[in-house]
Structure formats: structure tokens, C-alpha cells
Design a protein around this motif. Sequence first.
Motif: not given
Length: 186
Positions: A36-43, A25-30, A82-92
Amino acid sequence: MPLKSKQPRIAPLEPPFDAGTAEVLDRLGPPIALFRVWARRPELARGVSDWGRYYFSRQSALTVRQRELVIDRTTALCGAHYEWGVHVATFAEKAGLQDEQIRSLAVGSPADECWDAGDRAILGAVDELHATYDLTDGTWADLVEAAGDDGALDLLLVCGWYHAISFTVRALRLPPEPGTPRPDSP
């Protein structure tokens, strides 16, 4: 395109995290739900992280604005709220996007008056890739004029990557992160 289920199909990991999960999770970001779904599969998560570090670092030939135009438009076209909202909130704001432009990314067109010629070229390429999986010679020429050869190549990869991300967040039925907008109500 409304999602049929309100519950995620694969539950994101919840804290407390073991050391391996915390490292991923530290590598991926917040620790947003997708990570947190991807972290179920560390590789898998490490591979995603490494790819993202390259393409979203200073090595990208796209400006922050160009990159966000590609990501926001791609995720909106794919119905990946989901992804649209994350990007607009973070990077707009970092990308210099105004409210009218955010609305246009969600439900408008590259021809909208809020865009200059360079932005129109980027958005036109994204829309054409989404619709036809290819670019006409004219669209390619406009894209290269706006972003250069290296930027055009990066646009193709980022657009394709965010189709994959869009497929993932939609199929997982991830609900929007708290405080993020939806494309139908920016």
C-alpha cells in the motif's frame, strides 16, 4: 536493532482505493502495508510486481524452500521484522520449515543441527554475502553443489533484492502485519 519510531514514515494508502490503486494492488498481492506504500507510486509498484512475478514464479531455479531460506535469513540479518514476519507467516509451511529451523533463521547459524548440507550451503552463502558482499570460492562451490549455477545466480539476486526490501521496511518504520511473528519470538 530496535526501530526508533513506531509510526510509518510514509502512510500506507487506506481503502477505499481508486481504480488505478486497486489495479496496482491486485498485481502486487494481498494489500499489506508495504504494497500500500508502493501503490502511492504506481509505476514503481508495477516494476516491483513484474520483477517479483519473474523471480518468484516457476522460472526461478531456486526451490520454494531455498528461496524462503534466502529471504527469511536475509530479512532476519537486516533486522527487517516486518518482512521476516510476512514471509514466515505466509511461506514457512509451504517451504517445510520446522519451528527449530524458523528460530535458527532468526537468531541461529547455518551450522545449527537442524540443517542438512544443502540448507547449510544456502544459508552460509546468505550469511557470507551479508557480511562481506562477496562469496569465497569454497562458499560458491558449496552453493553450486546445493542449487546449481542458475540457482546460485538467483540466490544472489534474491538476496540483494531482500536487502533492498529490508532497507525499505526498516526506513519506513512499518509495524508488523497483524498475526505475523517477529524474529526475536518466532
